[in-house]
Design an enzyme around this catalytic site. Structure first.
Site, PDB file in Angstrom:
ATOM      1  N   GLN A 107      12.529 -12.716   1.825  1.00 42.26           N
ATOM      2  CA  GLN A 107      13.365 -11.854   2.124  1.00 42.26           C
ATOM      3  C   GLN A 107      14.408 -11.942   3.100  1.00 42.26           C
ATOM      4  O   GLN A 107      15.380 -10.881   3.665  1.00 42.26           O
ATOM      5  CB  GLN A 107      12.351 -10.448   1.730  1.00 42.26           C
ATOM      6  CG  GLN A 107      12.928 -10.365   0.301  1.00 42.26           C
ATOM      7  CD  GLN A 107      11.832  -8.974   0.123  1.00 42.26           C
ATOM      8  OE1 GLN A 107      12.241  -8.205   0.547  1.00 42.26           O
ATOM      9  NE2 GLN A 107      11.574  -8.293  -1.051  1.00 42.26           N
ATOM     10  N   HIS A 170      11.152  -6.728   2.780  1.00 45.31           N
ATOM     11  CA  HIS A 170      11.531  -5.877   3.760  1.00 45.31           C
ATOM     12  C   HIS A 170      11.659  -5.914   4.857  1.00 45.31           C
ATOM     13  O   HIS A 170      10.809  -4.608   5.704  1.00 45.31           O
ATOM     14  CB  HIS A 170      10.317  -4.511   3.187  1.00 45.31           C
ATOM     15  CG  HIS A 170       9.855  -4.158   1.778  1.00 45.31           C
ATOM     16  ND1 HIS A 170       9.099  -3.495   0.810  1.00 45.31           N
ATOM     17  CD2 HIS A 170      10.060  -4.714   0.445  1.00 45.31           C
ATOM     18  CE1 HIS A 170       8.815  -3.873  -0.569  1.00 45.31           C
ATOM     19  NE2 HIS A 170       9.721  -5.446  -0.580  1.00 45.31           N
ATOM     20  N   GLU A 263      16.066   5.108  -5.151  1.00 41.91           N
ATOM     21  CA  GLU A 263      16.681   6.651  -4.594  1.00 41.91           C
ATOM     22  C   GLU A 263      17.387   7.036  -3.132  1.00 41.91           C
ATOM     23  O   GLU A 263      17.958   5.842  -3.142  1.00 41.91           O
ATOM     24  CB  GLU A 263      15.630   7.077  -3.894  1.00 41.91           C
ATOM     25  CG  GLU A 263      14.888   6.379  -2.813  1.00 41.91           C
ATOM     26  CD  GLU A 263      13.923   7.821  -2.631  1.00 41.91           C
ATOM     27  OE1 GLU A 263      12.833   8.117  -3.490  1.00 41.91           O
ATOM     28  OE2 GLU A 263      13.437   8.158  -1.411  1.00 41.91           O
ATOM     29  N   TYR A 273      10.872  11.049   4.446  1.00 39.11           N
ATOM     30  CA  TYR A 273      11.594  11.191   3.151  1.00 39.11           C
ATOM     31  C   TYR A 273      10.392  10.850   1.799  1.00 39.11           C
ATOM     32  O   TYR A 273      10.831  10.121   0.801  1.00 39.11           O
ATOM     33  CB  TYR A 273      12.821   9.649   3.008  1.00 39.11           C
ATOM     34  CG  TYR A 273      13.966  11.646   3.710  1.00 39.11           C
ATOM     35  CD1 TYR A 273      14.249  12.230   2.805  1.00 39.11           C
ATOM     36  CD2 TYR A 273      14.140  11.247   4.851  1.00 39.11           C
ATOM     37  CE1 TYR A 273      15.731  12.569   3.349  1.00 39.11           C
ATOM     38  CE2 TYR A 273      15.370  12.208   5.545  1.00 39.11           C
ATOM     39  CZ  TYR A 273      15.883  12.564   4.591  1.00 39.11           C
ATOM     40  OH  TYR A 273      16.695  13.366   5.008  1.00 39.11           O
ATOM     41  N   TYR A 284       4.645  -3.353  -9.215  1.00 35.39           N
ATOM     42  CA  TYR A 284       4.795  -3.840 -10.196  1.00 35.39           C
ATOM     43  C   TYR A 284       4.240  -4.261 -11.040  1.00 35.39           C
ATOM     44  O   TYR A 284       3.664  -4.602 -11.991  1.00 35.39           O
ATOM     45  CB  TYR A 284       4.869  -4.774  -9.612  1.00 35.39           C
ATOM     46  CG  TYR A 284       6.751  -4.741  -8.787  1.00 35.39           C
ATOM     47  CD1 TYR A 284       7.985  -5.128  -8.837  1.00 35.39           C
ATOM     48  CD2 TYR A 284       6.641  -5.118  -7.279  1.00 35.39           C
ATOM     49  CE1 TYR A 284       8.343  -4.320  -7.777  1.00 35.39           C
ATOM     50  CE2 TYR A 284       7.524  -4.377  -6.619  1.00 35.39           C
ATOM     51  CZ  TYR A 284       8.715  -4.308  -6.717  1.00 35.39           C
ATOM     52  OH  TYR A 284      10.156  -4.016  -6.060  1.00 35.39           O
TER      53      TYR A 284
END
Length: 412
Positions: A107, A170, A263, A273, A284
Site C-alpha cells: 500500500q 496502512h 468511520e 478515537y 478479516y
C-alpha cells in the site's frame, strides 16, 4: 508523445446498496508499467437534470490523488512514485522530476498532493508518501516543493513518521489546511494495532503542524515527556480521507475499519478515537479484534458516522456554496471495495442521506476533489487509471439540493 482518444459521456444508475470490504480493498491492484495516453474531450458537457461524466485522461498507473490547478489543469500522483501534470484538454506530461524517493510496495508509494494555501504566489505543493528506512522499514512522510514546468525544486521533508516499522500496509495519508496557518496530516497505524494508542509513537495519529513543519505551541500534548508533540488526535486505524468544511472550518476525517466499521470522525485536540479498543468491525478472518472491548470503550469518542459493512473509504471533498446545484451541501468520499463515489447529504454537521455514484464503472474510486468550476473530479485506482469530470445535475428548485436515501449507521 501522448495520443488523443475520444471523450465519453456515461449515463449512470444510482444505487444505495452497501458493498463488503476485504483485505485487498486497501492494497495495490497490480504493478503494470505506466501507459502514457490521454483522452481529451472536444466539447464540454452541459449542465442538465442528470449527472454527466466526461473522461479527461486515461493511462495513469494507480493514481492516488488529484489536485486541480488554477489554470484548469491538474496534478496527479501515481503510486509507484510519479507526479504528472494533466492539461485542461487531457494531455499527460512526462513524470515531473525530483519527486522524493518512495517505498512503492504493497500500500506504499507516492500518496497525496495538495496545493499550498499561497500556491498562486509561491507555486509550493505538499506531497505525502511512504518513505523508505533502514532494513526494509518505512513510514509516512510529507515534503514541500516548488512546482516548475518539468521538475520540483526546493524539496524539503517537513514531517517524518517515527519510528519506522516493517511491513507494507496502512500508510494513510491525506493532507488538509485549516486556514489558520496549520497543516493536518493523516496516517495509518502501519497494521500495528496497539500503536494507535501509544502516544510516544506517531502511527495511528492525526498530526497538526505549522506550514513549515514546526510544532504549534498549542498542540494538545506539547510539554508532555510521554507523548509526541505533533499529535492532534489518536486511536485512528488507516485514514485516507481528510477535509475541512469550508462552511464552518470543522475538520472531518474518515478511516478504514477492518472487516466492517469504516468511520467518519470530527477530530478534536487530544481526543482518542478508539482503534483498536473500540470498533464496529472484526478481523478479516471473521474473528473479533483481540484488543477490542466492544463498539465503545471508556475515554474514547464514538464515530460521527460509520458503516457496518465497509465501503473502503478514500479521498474526501466538500461541495458547498453552490445553492443552484443539486449537490450543494454534500460531502463526497471515494470508495474502493464498493467501487463507488459516495455522496453524503449534510444539514450542518448532520448526515441526512447517502447516494452512491459511478457504480456502473466497476472501478475503485481513489480520490475526489471539487474544482473552482463547480465540477467534481475523481481518479480511479487501476493499472490504466482515469481522471474523470462529473458535471452535477442542476437543482430544479434553486437553493435546494436533491435528497438521497436516508443515511444509516448499520446494515439495512
Amino acid at each position: 508523445m501522448p495520443h488523443t482518444a475520444r471523450a465519453c459521456a456515461l449515463a449512470l444508475a444510482l444505487a444505495s446498496s452497501l458493498a463488503a470490504c476485504d483485505a485487498a480493498s486497501e492494497s495495490a491492484a497490480g504493478t503494470a508499467p505506466a501507459v502514457k495516453t490521454t483522452a481529451a474531450a472536444s466539447t464540454a458537457p452541459t449542465p442538465g437534470e442528470r449527472m454527466q461524466v466526461r473522461e479527461l485522461a486515461v493511462g495513469l498507473e494507480h493514481p492516488w490523488a488529484v489536485a486541480p490547478l488554477p489554470d484548469g489543469g491538474f496534478l496527479v500522483t501515481e503510486r509507484p512514485g510519479r507526479l504528472r501534470r494533466i492539461s485542461a484538454t487531457g494531455e499527460i506530461s512526462e513524470p515531473i522530476a525530483n519527486v522524493p524517493e518512495v517505498m512503492a510496495e504493497g500500500q506504499g508509494g507516492l500518496l497525496d498532493v495538495v496545493l499550498a494555501p499561497d500556491f498562486a504566489s509561491s507555486r509550493r505543493i505538499y506531497l505525502s508518501y511512504a518513505e523508505p528506512g533502514p532494513d526494509g522499514t518505512a513510514g509516512t512522510a510529507v515534503a514541500t516543493a516548488i512546482l516548475g514546468d518539468g521538475a520540483l525544486s526546493d524539496v524539503k521533508r517537513i514531517y517524518q513518521q517515527q519510528p519506522k516499522l516493517d511491513g507494507e500496509m496502512h500508510f494513510g495519508s491525506r493532507i488538509a489546511f485549516d486556514g489558520k496557518g496549520h497543516v493536518f496530516i493523516s496516517q495509518g497505524e502501519r497494521n500495528e494495532r496497539i500503536a494507535a494508542q501509544k502516544l510516544d509513537m506517531l502511527q495511528g495519529k492525526l498530526v497538526r503542524l505549522n506550514l513549515d513543519g514546526s510544532v504549534p505551541a498549542d498542540n494538545p500534548f506539547v510539554g508532555r515527556t510521554d507523548a509526541r508533540p505533533e499529535i492532534w488526535s489518536y486511536g485512528h486505524r488507516n485514514s485516507q480521507s481528510l477535509a475541512v468544511d469550508p462552511r464552518t472550518g470543522t475538520l472531518w476525517e474518515a478511516e478504514h475499519g477492518p472487516r466492517g466499521g469504516d468511520e467518519i470522525n470530527l477530530p478534536e485536540p487530544g481526543k482518542n478515537y478508539g482503534w483498536p479498543l473500540a470498533t464496529h468491525g472484526i478481523n478479516y478472518s471473521g474473528l473479533a479484534i483481540p484488543e477490542a472491548i466492544g463498539e465503545n470503550a471508556p475515554d474514547t469518542v464514538a464515530p460521527h458516522h460509520f458503516w457496518k459493512r465497509s465501503p473502503a473509504l478514500s479521498g474526501m471533498a466538500f461541495y458547498t456554496g453552490r445553492p443552484d446545484s443539486a449537490w450543494n451541501d454534500s460531502l463526497f468520499i471515494g470508495a474502493l471495495s464498493a467501487g463507488a463515489l459516495i455522496r453524503l447529504s449534510l444539514d450542518g454537521n448532520r448526515i441526512t442521506g447517502e447516494e452512491r455514484l459511478l457504480e456502473d464503472l466497476g472501478a475503485r474510486i481513489r480520490d475526489v476533489r471539487v474544482g473552482a468550476d463547480g465540477n467534481v473530479y475523481v481518479v480511479t485506482d487501476e493499472s490504466k487509471g482515469r481522471l474523470l469530470q462529473l458535471v452535477p445535475p442542476v437543482s430544479k428548485t434553486p437553493g435546494a439540493a436533491t435528497a438521497p436515501a436516508p443515511a444509516q449507521n448499520s446494515e439495512p
